[in-house]
Design an enzyme around this catalytic site. Structure first.
Site, PDB file in Angstrom:
ATOM      1  N   GLY A 143       2.048 -73.018  56.890  1.00 26.39           N
ATOM      2  CA  GLY A 143       2.309 -71.574  56.884  1.00 26.39           C
ATOM      3  C   GLY A 143       1.239 -70.812  56.117  1.00 26.39           C
ATOM      4  O   GLY A 143       0.801 -69.731  56.538  1.00 26.39           O
ATOM      5  N   THR A 158       5.317 -75.465  54.459  1.00 31.88           N
ATOM      6  CA  THR A 158       4.755 -74.351  53.687  1.00 31.88           C
ATOM      7  C   THR A 158       3.234 -74.379  53.701  1.00 31.88           C
ATOM      8  O   THR A 158       2.585 -73.335  53.817  1.00 31.88           O
ATOM      9  CB  THR A 158       5.304 -74.371  52.249  1.00 31.88           C
ATOM     10  OG1 THR A 158       6.716 -74.105  52.316  1.00 31.88           O
ATOM     11  CG2 THR A 158       4.670 -73.298  51.376  1.00 31.88           C
ATOM     12  N   LYS A 179       4.935 -72.697  71.523  1.00 29.92           N
ATOM     13  CA  LYS A 179       4.285 -73.991  71.296  1.00 29.92           C
ATOM     14  C   LYS A 179       5.217 -74.880  70.490  1.00 29.92           C
ATOM     15  O   LYS A 179       5.402 -74.704  69.292  1.00 29.92           O
ATOM     16  CB  LYS A 179       2.952 -73.857  70.550  1.00 29.92           C
ATOM     17  CG  LYS A 179       2.163 -75.171  70.653  1.00 29.92           C
ATOM     18  CD  LYS A 179       1.271 -75.495  69.489  1.00 29.92           C
ATOM     19  CE  LYS A 179       1.887 -76.250  68.354  1.00 29.92           C
ATOM     20  NZ  LYS A 179       2.343 -77.622  68.613  1.00 29.92           N
ATOM     21  N   GLY A 204       7.909 -74.152  59.885  1.00 31.21           N
ATOM     22  CA  GLY A 204       7.305 -75.447  59.599  1.00 31.21           C
ATOM     23  C   GLY A 204       7.001 -75.586  58.123  1.00 31.21           C
ATOM     24  O   GLY A 204       7.623 -74.923  57.279  1.00 31.21           O
ATOM     25  N   GLU A 236       8.960 -69.110  58.405  1.00 29.75           N
ATOM     26  CA  GLU A 236      10.182 -69.763  57.924  1.00 29.75           C
ATOM     27  C   GLU A 236       9.739 -71.139  57.484  1.00 29.75           C
ATOM     28  O   GLU A 236       9.422 -71.987  58.313  1.00 29.75           O
ATOM     29  CB  GLU A 236      11.218 -69.790  59.053  1.00 29.75           C
ATOM     30  CG  GLU A 236      12.619 -69.962  58.554  1.00 29.75           C
ATOM     31  CD  GLU A 236      13.021 -71.411  58.505  1.00 29.75           C
ATOM     32  OE1 GLU A 236      12.832 -72.022  57.419  1.00 29.75           O
ATOM     33  OE2 GLU A 236      13.508 -71.926  59.515  1.00 29.75           O
TER      34      GLU A 236
HETATM   35  P1  NDP Z   1       3.902 -78.544  60.559  1.00 28.04           P
HETATM   36  O1  NDP Z   1       4.190 -77.346  59.729  1.00 28.04           O
HETATM   37  O2  NDP Z   1       2.531 -79.060  60.553  1.00 28.04           O
HETATM   38  O3  NDP Z   1       4.299 -78.282  62.085  1.00 28.04           O
HETATM   39  C1  NDP Z   1       5.084 -77.210  62.560  1.00 28.04           C
HETATM   40  C2  NDP Z   1       4.457 -76.651  63.827  1.00 28.04           C
HETATM   41  O4  NDP Z   1       3.190 -76.080  63.529  1.00 28.04           O
HETATM   42  C3  NDP Z   1       4.171 -77.695  64.897  1.00 28.04           C
HETATM   43  O5  NDP Z   1       4.334 -77.122  66.169  1.00 28.04           O
HETATM   44  C4  NDP Z   1       2.720 -78.017  64.629  1.00 28.04           C
HETATM   45  O6  NDP Z   1       2.094 -78.617  65.728  1.00 28.04           O
HETATM   46  C5  NDP Z   1       2.178 -76.654  64.335  1.00 28.04           C
HETATM   47  N1  NDP Z   1       0.923 -76.624  63.600  1.00 28.04           N
HETATM   48  C6  NDP Z   1       0.409 -77.549  62.767  1.00 28.04           C
HETATM   49  N2  NDP Z   1      -0.767 -77.131  62.274  1.00 28.04           N
HETATM   50  C7  NDP Z   1      -1.025 -75.923  62.812  1.00 28.04           C
HETATM   51  C8  NDP Z   1      -2.089 -74.996  62.706  1.00 28.04           C
HETATM   52  N3  NDP Z   1      -3.132 -75.214  61.936  1.00 28.04           N
HETATM   53  N4  NDP Z   1      -2.029 -73.857  63.411  1.00 28.04           N
HETATM   54  C9  NDP Z   1      -0.958 -73.594  64.175  1.00 28.04           C
HETATM   55  N5  NDP Z   1       0.070 -74.442  64.344  1.00 28.04           N
HETATM   56  C10 NDP Z   1       0.055 -75.591  63.652  1.00 28.04           C
HETATM   57  O7  NDP Z   1       4.902 -79.650  60.151  1.00 28.04           O
HETATM   58  P2  NDP Z   1       4.762 -81.223  60.422  1.00 28.04           P
HETATM   59  O8  NDP Z   1       5.367 -81.515  61.718  1.00 28.04           O
HETATM   60  O9  NDP Z   1       3.363 -81.701  60.229  1.00 28.04           O
HETATM   61  O10 NDP Z   1       5.623 -81.817  59.253  1.00 28.04           O
HETATM   62  C11 NDP Z   1       5.060 -81.985  57.954  1.00 28.04           C
HETATM   63  C12 NDP Z   1       6.084 -81.766  56.896  1.00 28.04           C
HETATM   64  O11 NDP Z   1       6.500 -80.406  56.955  1.00 28.04           O
HETATM   65  C13 NDP Z   1       7.363 -82.536  57.080  1.00 28.04           C
HETATM   66  O12 NDP Z   1       7.267 -83.788  56.526  1.00 28.04           O
HETATM   67  C14 NDP Z   1       8.351 -81.674  56.390  1.00 28.04           C
HETATM   68  O13 NDP Z   1       8.389 -81.969  55.027  1.00 28.04           O
HETATM   69  C15 NDP Z   1       7.840 -80.293  56.584  1.00 28.04           C
HETATM   70  N6  NDP Z   1       8.508 -79.555  57.641  1.00 28.04           N
HETATM   71  C16 NDP Z   1       9.281 -78.522  57.288  1.00 28.04           C
HETATM   72  C17 NDP Z   1       9.949 -77.810  58.252  1.00 28.04           C
HETATM   73  C18 NDP Z   1      10.829 -76.693  57.900  1.00 28.04           C
HETATM   74  O14 NDP Z   1      11.549 -76.175  58.749  1.00 28.04           O
HETATM   75  N7  NDP Z   1      10.822 -76.266  56.662  1.00 28.04           N
HETATM   76  C19 NDP Z   1       9.871 -78.158  59.664  1.00 28.04           C
HETATM   77  C20 NDP Z   1       8.982 -79.266  59.938  1.00 28.04           C
HETATM   78  C21 NDP Z   1       8.346 -79.916  58.948  1.00 28.04           C
HETATM   79  P3  NDP Z   1       2.068 -80.246  65.807  1.00 28.04           P
HETATM   80  O15 NDP Z   1       3.453 -80.660  65.971  1.00 28.04           O
HETATM   81  O16 NDP Z   1       1.251 -80.503  66.992  1.00 28.04           O
HETATM   82  O17 NDP Z   1       1.444 -80.710  64.542  1.00 28.04           O
END
Ligand code: NDP
Length: 480
Positions: A232, A229, A174, A227, A249
């Site tokens: 997560g 924290t 996903k 994604g 991660e």
């Molecule tokens: P998220 O952690 O929300 O998204 C990462 C993935 O998880 C996406 O595919 C998202 O889908 C999915 N997701 C979101 N909510 C759920 C859930 N409840 N159950 C399962 N999957 C889920 O990151 P965001 O894109 O919202 O970014 C927010 C902030 O996170 C950023 O501003 C940044 O600071 C941080 N971030 C950190 C990352 C890292 O590698 N450390 C990577 C990305 C973001 P969808 O895209 O549809 O929301």
């Protein structure tokens, strides 16, 4: 307008309720595609397909044959690298040079690396007191759901897909809603090279609907997540209901420590690449620059001058080194941190504002450096995930280590010094899953990557990845 469906069981299909989501090019603000928004029914279908493939053709296939197919997939990806790299840049806003020459090649190499491992996943024989024959088998977990973010859409997906498939699992991928196009391209390549139906399913949809349904689904054995924290933590709570395997991660606030005895020109380059590669939307970004007080003024002046020379450009232009921030909301979030930093008394020495590339469109931002940041300030503590560097000073080695570790995160760290003893000492004291000495932001599929503390757990890439995609079975054979 491109319309994209879901890849389930080796076929393209619409979401069961026909719902779609737009994909926006952050450099132009145009809608470039409509992708399906998978429902719970679609998740059920993907899980059923992945289960059938796991128990059927993929599970029964000799490991070497699995490896051969994965190698073929890597070759096909390499053949289409220009188009895949272009898509990566279009939906993410990253410079084409990063997509074309760094990240998509790394994704293909990751597949090849794990293709080579497929038939080398071995157990042990274990001497026991009774003299029985005791051996272990490393068996796949079953159905793995890989949930990935938008910053390195295909590469981070591959860090999960490649070891999961090599170990004999099947996968439901996903991608992030913002950046689904390269994952879908991978789904097509998997069909093209003849991966059995259901081995790699790609379902697009929001985290709250599609992602949540995957995490709740009792038929999914493992969630591999990258994604935020906070997301997560929610996944960990939900996964507890069905005792799923998980690897996380997560975020980072990585320190990049420059000692006065470092090669300062190299450290300057490292500080810049550490924060501005990928527009700073990098979990391992060196977002806290810790600078020795003895060289602070000189170093910050040079860094500010260097930063001011970096200008955002059209991500599709091969000369561009700073692309567009991935979305409007992310740009607003990052600019919000700039405001907070000013209010809290940090000194802005470069950038700090939205910019544009002469088109009046796109989510572009100046690369930004704040000096005189104290460890308590918000920009020293929270992950900004954008091109914003917080420079903090330190007096000596002990203070550098203490400040570096003064964070809930523990993903990566950098150390710049010519003193080899100091380098190893500091590396041993840093609470981080990865320490770079006299370099920053370098990766290799053979070297593990993953966090300490609230940056998560589990290791991606390298042979250690198999700890996260296999389970150990112990077999006792009584020989008496
Ligand atoms: P998220 O952690 O929300 O998204 C990462 C993935 O998880 C996406 O595919 C998202 O889908 C999915 N997701 C979101 N909510 C759920 C859930 N409840 N159950 C399962 N999957 C889920 O990151 P965001 O894109 O919202 O970014 C927010 C902030 O996170 C950023 O501003 C940044 O600071 C941080 N971030 C950190 C990352 C890292 O590698 N450390 C990577 C990305 C973001 P969808 O895209 O549809 O929301």
């Amino acid at each position: 307008m491109t319309r994209k469906q879901l890849v389930i069981n080796g076929e393209w299909r619409d979401a069961s309720d026909g719902a779609t989501m737009p994909v926006i090019n952050p450099a132009t603000e145009e809608v470039i595609a409509l992708v399906a928004a998978a429902t719970r029914d679609d998740v059920d279908a993907a899980v059923a397909a992945a289960r059938a493939a796991f128990e059927g053709p993929w599970g029964q296939m000799p490991a070497r044959e699995r490896g051969r197919l994965l190698w073929k997939l890597a070759e096909r990806l390499t053949e289409q690298i220009d188009e895949v790299a272009r898509l990566e840049t279009l939906h993410n806003g990253k410079p084409i040079t990063e997509s074309r020459h760094v990240e998509i090649p790394m994704a293909a190499e990751c597949l090849q690396y794990f293709a080579g491992w497929a038939d080398k996943i071995e157990g042990d024989t274990i001497p026991v007191k009774s003299g029985a024959l005791v051996y272990t088998r490393r068996e796949p977990l079953g159905v793995v759901a890989a949930i990935v973010p938008w910053n390195f859409p295909l590469l981070l997906a591959m860090w999960k897909v490649a070891p999961a498939l090599a170990a004999g699992n099947t996968v439901i991928l996903k991608p992030a809603s913002q950046t689904p196009l390269t994952a879908l391209a991978l789904g097509q390549l998997a069909i093209d090279v003849g991966l059995p139906p259901g081995v790699l399913n790609v379902i697009t949809g929001s985290g709250s609907r599609t992602g949540q349904a995957l995490v709740e689904h009792p038929g999914v054995n493992k969630i591999a997540f990258t994604g935020d924290t906070s997301t997560g933590k929610g996944i960990m709570r939900t996964a507890a209901e069905t005792i799923k395997h998980i690897t996380l991660e997560l975020g980072g606030k990585s320190p990049n420590i420059v000692f006065a005895d470092a090669d300062l020109d190299a450290a300057l380059r490292g500080a810049t690449v550490g924060i501005f590669y990928g527009k700073g939307e990098v979990c391992a970004a060196g977002s806290r620059l810790l600078v020795d007080k003895a060289i602070k003024n000189e170093f910050i002046d040079k860094l500010a001058a260097r930063t001011k020379k970096m200008v955002a450009g059209d991500p599709l232009d091969p000369k561009t080194r700073l692309g567009a921030i991935s979305s409007k909301s992310q740009l607003e979030r990052v600019l919000g941190y700039v405001d907070i930093a000013k209010q809290e008394g940090a000194t802005l020495v470069a950038g700090g504002a939205r910019t544009d590339i002469g088109t009046g469109k796109g989510f572009f931002m100046q690369p930004t450096v704040f000096a005189d940041v104290t460890p308590q300030m918000t920009i020293a503590r929270e992950e900004i995930f954008g091109p914003v560097l917080a420079a903090i000073d330190f007096m000596d080695v002990d203070e550098a280590i203490a400040r570096a570790n003064d964070t809930v995160y523990g993903l990566a760290a950098g150390v710049w010094t010519r003193d080899i003893k100091k380098a190893h000492y500091v590396a041993s004291k840093l609470q981080a899953g990865l320490v770079w000495v006299n370099t920053y932001n370098v990766y290799d599929t053979a070297a593990p990557f993953g966090g300490y503390k609230q940056s998560g757990f589990g290791r991606e890439m390298s042979k250690y990845a198999f700890d996260s995609y296999t389970q150990i079975k112990t077999v006792w054979v009584d020989l008496n």
